[in-house]
Design a protein around this motif. Sequence first.
Motif, short mmCIF file in Angstrom:
data_model
loop_
_atom_site.label_atom_id
_atom_site.label_comp_id
_atom_site.label_asym_id
_atom_site.label_seq_id
_atom_site.Cartn_x
_atom_site.Cartn_y
_atom_site.Cartn_z
N VAL A 124 54.48 -33.98 13.21
CA VAL A 124 55.73 -33.42 13.59
C VAL A 124 55.14 -32.42 14.64
CG1 VAL A 124 57.45 -31.77 13.05
CG2 VAL A 124 56.70 -33.61 11.39
N GLU A 151 53.16 -42.03 12.63
CA GLU A 151 54.45 -41.71 12.84
C GLU A 151 54.48 -40.56 13.61
OE1 GLU A 151 58.74 -42.10 11.07
OE2 GLU A 151 57.09 -43.32 10.35
N ARG A 153 57.21 -37.28 15.27
CA ARG A 153 58.45 -36.74 15.45
C ARG A 153 58.46 -35.70 16.23
NH1 ARG A 153 58.52 -39.39 10.89
NH2 ARG A 153 60.64 -39.93 9.79
N GLY A 176 62.03 -33.04 9.92
CA GLY A 176 61.15 -33.94 10.24
C GLY A 176 60.03 -33.72 9.14
#
Length: 187
Positions: A124, A151, A153, A176
Motif C-alpha cells: 500500500v 500486489e 495499491r 487498502g
Amino acid sequence: LYAPELGRCRTPRPVHVAWLHERVARALAFNASTTASKPSLLVVRRLTLGHAERKRAANLLGPVLAVTRPAAKRAGLSHVVHDDAALPPLWHQLAAWATAAIVVAPTGAALVNLLAAPAAACVVELQPEPEGGRRGADDTYGKLARGLGLEHRRVTAAFEGERELAAASDAALRRGVDECALRRSQG
C-alpha cells in the motif's frame, strides 16, 4: 555490485528487476540467520520527503499507525516500523522486508527494499496529491512491485490540517490494508 546496464529509474526493465531480485534472494538465503520468522505488516517512516507538500507526508506516521497496528493484530502479523532515521545494517533491513506480508509506505527510495519482499506480499503506497501542473501519480514503485509479482495499491494522502489525513484518504488506507490482509488470509 555490478549492474548489467543502466536503466531509467521510473521504468525499470523487467530483466534488471529479476536480476537484482535474484541476487538479493540469494544473499538473504546465505545470511538466513538474520531473517525473522513471523510474517509482518511493515510500515515505513520517512523523515524527509523533499518539496513542501511532501514534507507534510512525513506527518503520516501517527495516522498510519492508528490503522496498521490494529490491522496487524487482527491478521496475526507482527508490526514492524522501518524508520529511515534509525536504520539497522542492510542485511537486517532486507531480512525485515523478507517477512513483510503487507508493506505500507510513502512513495520513496525505501520501496526499493521490495526486492526482498516475499512473492505474496501486498504493498500500500501512500502518495501526496499531485502538485499544480502534474498529471497523475508517479508509478515508479508500482511498476517495481508489479514487476516482482506483488500486489500494489496506491492511496493518495490528502491532509486536513497539518497532521490529520483527510477522511477519504484515511478510509482508502484502511480499505487498502484490509484488502491486503483479506488477500493474505485467502492464501
